[in-house]
Each structure stands twice: as C-alpha cells, then as structure tokens.
Design an enzyme around this catalytic site. Structure first.
Site, PDB file in Angstrom:
ATOM      1  N   HIS A  82     -50.692  20.362 -65.605  1.00  0.00           N
ATOM      2  CA  HIS A  82     -49.340  20.178 -65.033  1.00  0.00           C
ATOM      3  C   HIS A  82     -48.543  20.308 -66.608  1.00  0.00           C
ATOM      4  CE1 HIS A  82     -45.613  19.015 -62.579  1.00  0.00           C
ATOM      5  NE2 HIS A  82     -45.491  18.028 -63.769  1.00  0.00           N
ATOM      6  N   LYS A 187     -47.215  13.384 -57.740  1.00  0.00           N
ATOM      7  CA  LYS A 187     -48.207  14.638 -57.045  1.00  0.00           C
ATOM      8  C   LYS A 187     -49.499  15.081 -57.346  1.00  0.00           C
ATOM      9  CE  LYS A 187     -43.876  16.304 -58.144  1.00  0.00           C
ATOM     10  NZ  LYS A 187     -42.451  15.671 -58.085  1.00  0.00           N
TER      11      LYS A 187
HETATM   12  N1  URA Z   1     -40.185  16.508 -62.262  1.00  0.00           N
HETATM   13  C1  URA Z   1     -40.581  16.078 -61.289  1.00  0.00           C
HETATM   14  O1  URA Z   1     -41.699  16.102 -60.792  1.00  0.00           O
HETATM   15  N2  URA Z   1     -40.368  14.018 -61.557  1.00  0.00           N
HETATM   16  C2  URA Z   1     -39.421  13.875 -61.904  1.00  0.00           C
HETATM   17  O2  URA Z   1     -38.699  12.823 -61.509  1.00  0.00           O
HETATM   18  C3  URA Z   1     -38.374  14.559 -63.162  1.00  0.00           C
HETATM   19  C4  URA Z   1     -39.133  16.084 -62.819  1.00  0.00           C
END
Ligand code: URA
Ligand code: CA
Length: 433
Positions: A82, A187
């Site tokens: 990521h 995520k």
């Molecule tokens: N990217 C994300 O997915 N979440 C955040 O809180 C900040 C950047």
C-alpha cells in the site's frame, strides 16, 4: 453504554476499552450514533491520542464493520503493498510482476479512484483488451496457476472508515496518527492479505510533510499490523518530486516495462527494490532483505519479470505485444515541450502541483464522473539536481488538445531552477517492526 461518556473519557485523556471502541464504531456505522458525537470523539482522539492497544482495537472494529475478503483459497503467503499516495507512482505496475516472478502470489484488488492519474486498473486498461471484470473464481484460479491477477474492487469493505473519513475531512480531524493509521490498516486487513508492505510518502506531494511525521505514521501502522497478526513492514520514501519520469496512464505502463528490464528511472527502480525486498522477505522467500533484493535483481536481469508481465497481460485479455512494442499503447496527438527559461540546476518539482497539471490534461479524475484520457500526461525530462540550459526541455506534455497554456503555466510555476541543488534522498528509512 452511552456515547457521551465515551467522548468525555477520551476528552480527559483516559484509555478506551475494546467494548467502548466497538460500541462507537458499530453505532456510528448503523446510524445510531450521530455525526456530532462521532466528530467530538474524533477531535478528542486528535488531542489525546490513543495507545497501541486502542489503535489495534479501533482498526479491528472498522475491519468488522463490513465485509472482509477471504483469500484462503489462494496458496502461499499473500503480501499486499500500500502506498499513502504520490504523483506518478508507478510502483504497483512494476512490483506485481516482479514479485510474482519469484512465485509469490500477487492477488491484487484495485480501484479506479480519484487523483492526478488513474488507479492501477486504469493504467492497466491502457493496454488494449486488458480487463479486470473477472469472477472471484477466475481470480483465485489465475493467482494459483500464474501467481498474479488483478480484480476490480467489489464488496462493502470497512463502511465505518468510509463514513468516518468523510466526517474527519470536514471536521479538521484528518491529520491524526491514530486515525490515519487505523483507517489505512483497516482497509488493508479487510482486503485479506497475510502480510502488508507500506510505502509511506513524505514531502510536498504527501500527507506527511516531514520525515519525522512519516516515520511516526509508519511505526504506528507497522505496530497495528503486527499486533493483529499481519506481518507488516514499511519504507519511508520521498515524494517531494514525482517518482520516475512518467505521470499518466499509458506513459506509466511504458515506464513500468522499462523498469522491469532494469532500464527504468533510477528512483523508481530503487523504490521498487526496497518495497519488493520487504514483500519477498515477508512471503518467506528470503532470509534477509539483502538476499530478497538480490533475487529481485536476478529476475529483472534474466527477463523472468518481463515474461511474467506478458503472461499477466495475456491472462486478462490484453495484447501482450505492448511489452516489446510500447508504441502500441495509446498515444497522444500532441507532444509539446516546456523549455527552461534560464541556465541552472533544477531545485524543485513540486509533486502535487505537477500532478494537478497532469490531471488538467485529462490523465486523472477530478470527480468520480470525470472521464480519463489514458494517452495523456507529462514526461519529466529533468529531476531535482539535474543541470539545465536555457531552452532545454524540462517537461514534455502529451496532450490530446493543442491549447495547453494553463498546464504550461503550472509547470513553469512549480519547477524551480537555482544556482545549485542536490537530489533528495529517495528512501529515508525502513521500519521492520
Ligand atoms: N488515507 C486514508 O485512507 N485514511 C486516512 O485517514 C488518511 C489517508
Ligand atoms: Ca512515474
């Protein structure tokens, strides 16, 4: 349990229990807890922080707020990468075949999204015929047989994060380490990989403007991952200027092809090797990062990485000939040079502004409804630290319209030339947990 007590407890700097955190996330996701209470808690967390246990509990509460992906039908250790987001970041296109060439399963779920250029899927769709509309069964089969596949994102992953991130955006609570770290990690964990490699960007084009902040975020995410049973590592990398030379979808595919052959931009190659080494190490295919890097260099040298890219394209309906003949990729009608107006050394190429210039050409989406032009974008001819003579081209604009005055103005404004400057370090640090 009452939300008001949870808010007051965090306001006073006390530690929230797992049950309290879950109560908040569940209640907020299903609409029982209103935005004003959620924003008060986000602000309390912003000021009072969370300890490691609270961060892990918040992450897992968000993971369980929606569907999760089960990749257990895929053999081997699945490692996902990521990036916290950059300009012209071609790393995924390089890393996927590079790592898969070492028989490490790359089961990539990707989106289109908003931004300076398209997402990984948009970039791949610059290859004629390539498509990601495959079934879950086909996806699993491809990864088991070929070690690599990409599928479009589906399913309702981490709805709590979607709601909370949107709320934070309008309540001044985005820039909080515990909230960012749990948002990103939730995520990644919901997406089902066994191990996670993070590219935390720092500099003008990044969320985290300083190396110290980026390191703190990286450490926070690495400890969340490790404490919930997902081995996690991170690289802190520079995003003060765009990565590589290409910013644009087809242009980046071409850059990825060069890089897979060891002929790409030095910075892009260096970052791919740093991230790739962590992926190989976490997948259990090397006993040190150095050994992992040597293995990656070998598949670049031998042509195995490039062959894997062809195989990947063929499997998903694409024309693999683009690898040997990149001129088959979509080409813009006009190539317009932006010459330097003085002699000197390039001192700044402000990443986010240059990215916005690419978006204005149509390389990325400003809103979900925008169309994207896969052929257009920018090719940097110079990077920070390069000497330049007056009249020499700084950037080549690839456009599908003749009138690009605004883009030229933006580029001129955000590329600075000085008497001297040195290239920034690319990899500032690695966090191995
Ligand atoms: N990217 C994300 O997915 N979440 C955040 O809180 C900040 C950047
Ligand atoms: Ca690039």
């Amino acid at each position: 349990m009452r939300m008001v007590d949870i808010i007051a407890k965090k306001r006073d700097g006390k530690e929230l229990t797992a049950e309290e955190i879950q109560f908040f996330i569940q209640g907020y996701t299903n609409g029982d807890i209103p935005d004003y209470q959620a924003s008060a808690l986000a602000m309390a967390i912003f000021f009072q922080d969370m300890n490691g246990r609270e961060r892990a509990d918040l992450t897992m509460a968000m993971v369980h707020s929606g569907e999760t992906i089960d990749l257990s039908a895929i053999d081997g250790i699945k490692v996902d990468k990521h990036s916290t987001g950059g300009v012209g970041d071609t790393t995924t296109l390089v890393l996927a075949p590079l790592v898969a060439a070492l028989d490490i399963p790359v089961a990539k779920m990707s989106g289109r999204g908003l931004g300076h250029t398209g997402g990984t899927i948009d970039k791949l769709e610059a290859i004629e015929g390539f498509h990601v509309e495959i079934s879950k069964e086909e996806f699993v089969k491809l990864v088991n047989e070929h070690k690599i596949a990409v599928i479009g994102q589906s399913g309702n992953l981490t709805p709590a994060d979607k709601k909370l991130y949107a709320l934070r955006d309008v309540t001044g609570t985005v820039n909080s380490i515990p909230l960012i770290a749990s948002s990103i990690m939730s995520k990644k964990i919901a997406a089902g990989s066994d191990a996670i490699v993070l590219d935390v960007k720092t500099g003008a084009g990044a969320f985290m403007k300083t190396v110290e902040e980026a390191k703190e975020l990286a450490q926070a995410m690495v400890s969340i991952g490790n404490s919930v049973g997902r081995k996690t590592m991170a690289v802190i990398s520079d995003m003060s200027q765009p990565l590589g030379y290409a910013i644009g979808n087809a242009l980046e595919v071409r850059e990825a092809i060069d890089t897979l052959q060891g002929k790409g931009p030095a910075d892009l190659e260096e970052l791919c090797l740093a991230l790739g080494s962590q992926m190989v190490y976490l997948a259990g295919k090397a006993t040190s990062l150095e050994e992992a890097e040597e293995k990656l260099r070998e598949v670049m040298r031998s042509g195995k990485a490039l062959d894997k890219f062809k195989e990947f394209i063929r499997n998903q309906g694409g024309n693999e000939q683009v690898v040997d003949r990149p001129e088959l990729l979509p080409q813009a009608a006009y190539q317009i040079e932006v010459p330097a107006d003085q002699d000197g050394v390039v001192a700044a190429i402000t990443a986010d502004e240059i990215g916005t210039a690419a978006m204005k050409l149509g390389a990325g989406r400003a809103t979900k409804e925008s169309d994207i032009d896969l052929a257009v974008g920018l090719m940097l001819n110079k990077k920070i630290g390069d000497t330049v003579r007056k009249g020499e081209s700084l950037v080549t604009i690839h456009a599908n319209r003749e009138e690009v005055d605004e883009v030229i103005r933006m580029i001129r404004e955000h590329i600075q030339i000085a008497d001297h400057a040195v290239a920034p370090q690319l990899v500032y640090d690695v966090v191995t947990g």
